[in-house]
Scaffold this motif. Structure first.
Motif, PDB file in Angstrom:
ATOM      1  N   CYS A  34       0.595  -1.230  -0.291  1.00 36.62           N
ATOM      2  CA  CYS A  34      -0.101  -0.164  -0.224  1.00 36.62           C
ATOM      3  C   CYS A  34       1.231   1.374  -0.187  1.00 36.62           C
ATOM      4  O   CYS A  34       1.739   1.214   0.782  1.00 36.62           O
ATOM      5  CB  CYS A  34      -1.244   0.607   1.295  1.00 36.62           C
ATOM      6  SG  CYS A  34      -1.270   1.563   1.974  1.00 36.62           S
ATOM      7  N   GLU A  36       0.275   4.036   0.511  1.00 34.95           N
ATOM      8  CA  GLU A  36      -0.241   5.689   1.837  1.00 34.95           C
ATOM      9  C   GLU A  36       0.765   4.731   3.482  1.00 34.95           C
ATOM     10  O   GLU A  36       1.206   5.420   3.597  1.00 34.95           O
ATOM     11  CB  GLU A  36      -1.276   5.178   1.957  1.00 34.95           C
ATOM     12  CG  GLU A  36      -1.870   6.129   1.478  1.00 34.95           C
ATOM     13  CD  GLU A  36      -2.244   7.448   1.165  1.00 34.95           C
ATOM     14  OE1 GLU A  36      -2.301   8.155   2.391  1.00 34.95           O
ATOM     15  OE2 GLU A  36      -2.624   8.243   0.378  1.00 34.95           O
ATOM     16  N   CYS A  37       0.613   3.880   2.804  1.00 35.02           N
ATOM     17  CA  CYS A  37       1.609   2.426   4.425  1.00 35.02           C
ATOM     18  C   CYS A  37       2.686   2.824   3.856  1.00 35.02           C
ATOM     19  O   CYS A  37       3.657   3.074   5.140  1.00 35.02           O
ATOM     20  CB  CYS A  37       1.305   1.294   4.672  1.00 35.02           C
ATOM     21  SG  CYS A  37      -0.660   0.192   4.938  1.00 35.02           S
ATOM     22  N   CYS A  79      -3.536  -0.379   0.471  1.00 38.17           N
ATOM     23  CA  CYS A  79      -4.945  -1.453   1.364  1.00 38.17           C
ATOM     24  C   CYS A  79      -6.427  -1.358   1.318  1.00 38.17           C
ATOM     25  O   CYS A  79      -6.491   0.272   1.177  1.00 38.17           O
ATOM     26  CB  CYS A  79      -4.204  -1.538   2.454  1.00 38.17           C
ATOM     27  SG  CYS A  79      -4.631   0.055   3.653  1.00 38.17           S
ATOM     28  N   HIS A  82      -7.131   1.590   3.198  1.00 37.99           N
ATOM     29  CA  HIS A  82      -6.551   2.812   2.857  1.00 37.99           C
ATOM     30  C   HIS A  82      -7.383   3.863   2.055  1.00 37.99           C
ATOM     31  O   HIS A  82      -7.891   4.866   1.898  1.00 37.99           O
ATOM     32  CB  HIS A  82      -5.062   3.707   2.758  1.00 37.99           C
ATOM     33  CG  HIS A  82      -4.518   3.715   3.968  1.00 37.99           C
ATOM     34  ND1 HIS A  82      -3.405   3.314   3.917  1.00 37.99           N
ATOM     35  CD2 HIS A  82      -4.260   4.646   4.141  1.00 37.99           C
ATOM     36  CE1 HIS A  82      -2.859   3.950   4.638  1.00 37.99           C
ATOM     37  NE2 HIS A  82      -3.041   4.906   5.672  1.00 37.99           N
TER      38      HIS A  82
END
Ligand SMILES: [Zn+2]
Length: 103
Positions: A34, A36-37, A79, A82
């Motif tokens: 992901c 963002e992660c 993910c 997100h």
């Protein structure tokens, strides 16, 4: 130009062979992480099985940018949490009492 304004058109797109194979390519390219992660330093392991809990997100939505539907640079792995957050799909059930004054 193909349009994806309605749910039906979008569903059809997400079921297309073109999208399915591109989606897998993007997942591989971005290591099943992901984005963002990753930015937050949360992803360290890449597990091929993880793709089941990952989505490929259109940075510019296909509804408004149909020409970018199959554009790899418009795609990123997210993910599910997100992805839901991006689209405001929190599972927040409106409570019918919320609007009422409490005593
Ligand atoms: Zn994430």
């Amino acid at each position: 130009m193909q349009q994806y304004k309605t749910k039906q058109e979008q569903m059809k797109f997400y079921k297309s062979k073109e999208w399915r194979s591109l989606r897998i390519e993007v997942l591989k390219e971005q290591n099943y992480e992901c984005q963002e992660c990753k930015q937050q330093g949360l992803v360290t392991l890449s597990d091929p099985d993880k793709h089941k809990s990952l989505d490929v997100d259109h940075i510019f939505e296909i509804a408004t940018h149909p020409e970018l539907a199959l554009e790899p640079s418009n795609l990123r792995v997210l993910c599910i949490p997100h992805h839901n957050a991006k689209h405001g799909r929190y599972h927040r059930k409106p409570n019918k009492w919320d609007a009422d004054e409490r005593w």
